[in-house]
Write a protein that holds these residues in place. Sequence first.
Motif, PDB file in Angstrom:
ATOM      1  N   TRP A 246       0.816  -1.208   0.000  1.00 23.24           N
ATOM      2  CA  TRP A 246       0.000   0.000   0.000  1.00 23.24           C
ATOM      3  C   TRP A 246       0.853   1.262   0.000  1.00 23.24           C
ATOM      4  O   TRP A 246       0.439   2.294  -0.551  1.00 23.24           O
ATOM      5  CB  TRP A 246      -0.976  -0.007   1.173  1.00 23.24           C
ATOM      6  CG  TRP A 246      -2.075  -1.008   1.035  1.00 23.24           C
ATOM      7  CD1 TRP A 246      -2.355  -2.045   1.881  1.00 23.24           C
ATOM      8  CD2 TRP A 246      -3.053  -1.087  -0.012  1.00 23.24           C
ATOM      9  NE1 TRP A 246      -3.441  -2.765   1.420  1.00 23.24           N
ATOM     10  CE2 TRP A 246      -3.885  -2.197   0.269  1.00 23.24           C
ATOM     11  CE3 TRP A 246      -3.305  -0.328  -1.154  1.00 23.24           C
ATOM     12  CZ2 TRP A 246      -4.946  -2.550  -0.560  1.00 23.24           C
ATOM     13  CZ3 TRP A 246      -4.373  -0.692  -1.980  1.00 23.24           C
ATOM     14  CH2 TRP A 246      -5.169  -1.792  -1.671  1.00 23.24           C
ATOM     15  N   SER A 247       2.035   1.213   0.613  1.00 25.43           N
ATOM     16  CA  SER A 247       2.945   2.371   0.550  1.00 25.43           C
ATOM     17  C   SER A 247       3.388   2.615  -0.890  1.00 25.43           C
ATOM     18  O   SER A 247       3.441   3.767  -1.351  1.00 25.43           O
ATOM     19  CB  SER A 247       4.171   2.139   1.439  1.00 25.43           C
ATOM     20  OG  SER A 247       3.820   2.067   2.795  1.00 25.43           O
ATOM     21  N   THR A 248       3.718   1.530  -1.595  1.00 28.30           N
ATOM     22  CA  THR A 248       4.121   1.661  -2.996  1.00 28.30           C
ATOM     23  C   THR A 248       2.993   2.252  -3.831  1.00 28.30           C
ATOM     24  O   THR A 248       3.219   3.139  -4.671  1.00 28.30           O
ATOM     25  CB  THR A 248       4.534   0.289  -3.555  1.00 28.30           C
ATOM     26  OG1 THR A 248       5.609  -0.238  -2.771  1.00 28.30           O
ATOM     27  CG2 THR A 248       4.962   0.404  -5.012  1.00 28.30           C
ATOM     28  N   TYR A 249       1.788   1.774  -3.596  1.00 28.00           N
ATOM     29  CA  TYR A 249       0.629   2.294  -4.328  1.00 28.00           C
ATOM     30  C   TYR A 249       0.404   3.774  -4.020  1.00 28.00           C
ATOM     31  O   TYR A 249       0.134   4.579  -4.925  1.00 28.00           O
ATOM     32  CB  TYR A 249      -0.602   1.470  -3.961  1.00 28.00           C
ATOM     33  CG  TYR A 249      -1.882   1.912  -4.640  1.00 28.00           C
ATOM     34  CD1 TYR A 249      -1.936   2.104  -6.012  1.00 28.00           C
ATOM     35  CD2 TYR A 249      -3.043   2.116  -3.898  1.00 28.00           C
ATOM     36  CE1 TYR A 249      -3.115   2.493  -6.631  1.00 28.00           C
ATOM     37  CE2 TYR A 249      -4.225   2.502  -4.508  1.00 28.00           C
ATOM     38  CZ  TYR A 249      -4.259   2.696  -5.873  1.00 28.00           C
ATOM     39  OH  TYR A 249      -5.425   3.083  -6.478  1.00 28.00           O
ATOM     40  N   THR A 250       0.528   4.144  -2.741  1.00 25.30           N
ATOM     41  CA  THR A 250       0.331   5.538  -2.339  1.00 25.30           C
ATOM     42  C   THR A 250       1.349   6.456  -3.005  1.00 25.30           C
ATOM     43  O   THR A 250       1.001   7.519  -3.542  1.00 25.30           O
ATOM     44  CB  THR A 250       0.434   5.666  -0.811  1.00 25.30           C
ATOM     45  OG1 THR A 250      -0.576   4.851  -0.196  1.00 25.30           O
ATOM     46  CG2 THR A 250       0.256   7.113  -0.359  1.00 25.30           C
ATOM     47  N   LEU A 251       2.615   6.060  -2.994  1.00 22.30           N
ATOM     48  CA  LEU A 251       3.664   6.881  -3.607  1.00 22.30           C
ATOM     49  C   LEU A 251       3.524   6.903  -5.134  1.00 22.30           C
ATOM     50  O   LEU A 251       3.756   7.943  -5.772  1.00 22.30           O
ATOM     51  CB  LEU A 251       5.033   6.360  -3.204  1.00 22.30           C
ATOM     52  CG  LEU A 251       5.381   6.493  -1.714  1.00 22.30           C
ATOM     53  CD1 LEU A 251       6.715   5.820  -1.411  1.00 22.30           C
ATOM     54  CD2 LEU A 251       5.395   7.949  -1.289  1.00 22.30           C
ATOM     55  N   ALA A 252       3.164   5.760  -5.716  1.00 25.64           N
ATOM     56  CA  ALA A 252       2.986   5.714  -7.168  1.00 25.64           C
ATOM     57  C   ALA A 252       1.846   6.625  -7.611  1.00 25.64           C
ATOM     58  O   ALA A 252       1.946   7.315  -8.639  1.00 25.64           O
ATOM     59  CB  ALA A 252       2.718   4.275  -7.613  1.00 25.64           C
ATOM     60  N   MET A 253       0.767   6.646  -6.836  1.00 23.48           N
ATOM     61  CA  MET A 253      -0.344   7.528  -7.169  1.00 23.48           C
ATOM     62  C   MET A 253       0.085   8.987  -7.050  1.00 23.48           C
ATOM     63  O   MET A 253      -0.234   9.818  -7.916  1.00 23.48           O
ATOM     64  CB  MET A 253      -1.540   7.257  -6.258  1.00 23.48           C
ATOM     65  CG  MET A 253      -2.763   8.120  -6.563  1.00 23.48           C
ATOM     66  SD  MET A 253      -3.492   7.801  -8.190  1.00 23.48           S
ATOM     67  CE  MET A 253      -4.412   6.277  -7.833  1.00 23.48           C
ATOM     68  N   GLY A 254       0.821   9.322  -5.988  1.00 14.68           N
ATOM     69  CA  GLY A 254       1.295  10.690  -5.828  1.00 14.68           C
ATOM     70  C   GLY A 254       2.159  11.132  -6.996  1.00 14.68           C
ATOM     71  O   GLY A 254       1.987  12.232  -7.542  1.00 14.68           O
ATOM     72  N   PHE A 255       3.102  10.282  -7.398  1.00 13.57           N
ATOM     73  CA  PHE A 255       3.959  10.609  -8.541  1.00 13.57           C
ATOM     74  C   PHE A 255       3.128  10.765  -9.811  1.00 13.57           C
ATOM     75  O   PHE A 255       3.346  11.694 -10.603  1.00 13.57           O
ATOM     76  CB  PHE A 255       5.016   9.529  -8.741  1.00 13.57           C
ATOM     77  CG  PHE A 255       5.844   9.710  -9.984  1.00 13.57           C
ATOM     78  CD1 PHE A 255       6.913  10.599  -9.995  1.00 13.57           C
ATOM     79  CD2 PHE A 255       5.535   9.029 -11.153  1.00 13.57           C
ATOM     80  CE1 PHE A 255       7.675  10.792 -11.156  1.00 13.57           C
ATOM     81  CE2 PHE A 255       6.273   9.208 -12.316  1.00 13.57           C
ATOM     82  CZ  PHE A 255       7.347  10.102 -12.308  1.00 13.57           C
ATOM     83  N   SER A 256       2.184   9.859 -10.024  1.00 18.25           N
ATOM     84  CA  SER A 256       1.360   9.899 -11.232  1.00 18.25           C
ATOM     85  C   SER A 256       0.592  11.210 -11.333  1.00 18.25           C
ATOM     86  O   SER A 256       0.468  11.796 -12.406  1.00 18.25           O
ATOM     87  CB  SER A 256       0.386   8.716 -11.242  1.00 18.25           C
ATOM     88  OG  SER A 256       1.082   7.486 -11.236  1.00 18.25           O
ATOM     89  N   LEU A 257       0.073  11.665 -10.208  1.00 17.55           N
ATOM     90  CA  LEU A 257      -0.736  12.884 -10.209  1.00 17.55           C
ATOM     91  C   LEU A 257       0.100  14.129 -10.458  1.00 17.55           C
ATOM     92  O   LEU A 257      -0.325  15.044 -11.166  1.00 17.55           O
ATOM     93  CB  LEU A 257      -1.477  13.005  -8.872  1.00 17.55           C
ATOM     94  CG  LEU A 257      -2.467  11.879  -8.559  1.00 17.55           C
ATOM     95  CD1 LEU A 257      -2.959  11.999  -7.120  1.00 17.55           C
ATOM     96  CD2 LEU A 257      -3.639  11.908  -9.528  1.00 17.55           C
ATOM     97  N   VAL A 258       1.297  14.162  -9.871  1.00 16.56           N
ATOM     98  CA  VAL A 258       2.158  15.334 -10.047  1.00 16.56           C
ATOM     99  C   VAL A 258       2.754  15.335 -11.454  1.00 16.56           C
ATOM    100  O   VAL A 258       2.680  16.328 -12.174  1.00 16.56           O
ATOM    101  CB  VAL A 258       3.268  15.354  -8.975  1.00 16.56           C
ATOM    102  CG1 VAL A 258       4.246  16.502  -9.237  1.00 16.56           C
ATOM    103  CG2 VAL A 258       2.653  15.514  -7.582  1.00 16.56           C
ATOM    104  N   TYR A 259       3.342  14.231 -11.863  1.00 18.72           N
ATOM    105  CA  TYR A 259       3.937  14.135 -13.192  1.00 18.72           C
ATOM    106  C   TYR A 259       2.881  14.297 -14.286  1.00 18.72           C
ATOM    107  O   TYR A 259       3.110  14.925 -15.318  1.00 18.72           O
ATOM    108  CB  TYR A 259       4.654  12.794 -13.332  1.00 18.72           C
ATOM    109  CG  TYR A 259       5.080  12.443 -14.740  1.00 18.72           C
ATOM    110  CD1 TYR A 259       5.982  13.252 -15.441  1.00 18.72           C
ATOM    111  CD2 TYR A 259       4.595  11.296 -15.372  1.00 18.72           C
ATOM    112  CE1 TYR A 259       6.378  12.933 -16.736  1.00 18.72           C
ATOM    113  CE2 TYR A 259       4.989  10.963 -16.654  1.00 18.72           C
ATOM    114  CZ  TYR A 259       5.878  11.788 -17.331  1.00 18.72           C
ATOM    115  OH  TYR A 259       6.263  11.464 -18.617  1.00 18.72           O
TER     116      TYR A 259
END
Length: 316
Positions: A246-259
């Motif tokens: 879930w940490s990986t998913y949370t960080l991946a979502m954050g990166f996806s939204l910013v990028y």
Amino acid sequence: MSWRTVSALAQVAYLAGLVIVTVMTGLPLERTQLFFWILLGLAVVSLRGWRSWGRMLLEWLPLLALLVVYDYLRGAASVPAGQAHVSPQIDVDRWLGGGQVPTVWLQHHLYDPSHLRWYDAGIWCTYLSHFFVIWIVAAVLWKVAHDRFGRYVSVVVLVTLMAFLTYWLYPAQPPWLAGELGEIPPVDKIVPTVWDRLGVPVAADLFETGDGLVNRVAAMPSLHAAYPAMLLLFFWTEGRWWRIGWSTYTLAMGFSLVYGGEHFVVDIVLGWLYAGIAFATVHVAWPAVRHARVRPGDSGDRAGQAEPAGAGAMRL
């Protein structure tokens, strides 16, 4: 014919129907369509317990009604794009990015509109997961850990309503809109671009405005970021691999939204904060208040029945 055979045939028919409908009409991501397939799936895997279908409808339909109303009410938070807030987000992001707006910097170094890379498809998949992961998890909880379902839904509803109140009080521009209005250098909306390139049909327009699924000035906080963080907190006590996943998913979502140009970094951080507040309220504050109100004479009996404060994880 045994129940096992009937159940297996029903599940095969369900999956075949879902595939056929998806191919013919597109991904069923609109709320009513998605809930229809989730509830039908729950009914299919609960054939032997068909008496629970009534409870299923009583517990899921009010949730669907609330979310449909929420989707339409988001239009009330809309203001002309130029009147939405953006300067504070830009200032905070530049501070966090050492003088650079992270979205602009990332797209300048990583994005090529003429050549989509594997991570462009990756952020598309991650972004898309927002529309169904939270509800699939809810369905799994309802089926295999029903005692956790109520608390889980309470956290989802609370963080969603907190976000809506903020959208109403503080309409905010996302990076791509700030770029269109000249507040920052131009920013591409990568997710719709990837969607067009891949040609994946969808049964609902995820990029509608006003009373649709997306409001152009409902960027702060990011619910796309809040939901994964909520899942991380909810399953935190399940063990290391749950936390890593879930940490990986949370960080991946954050990166996806910013990028991808969908949110500023500050929108992501505020979404995580809202998730923490909602989780703490439901899993810590309310049980603590109820425990404090237990009469001294009842404490012994109720203590054995009470669920530990903060215990919201699914135990399978």
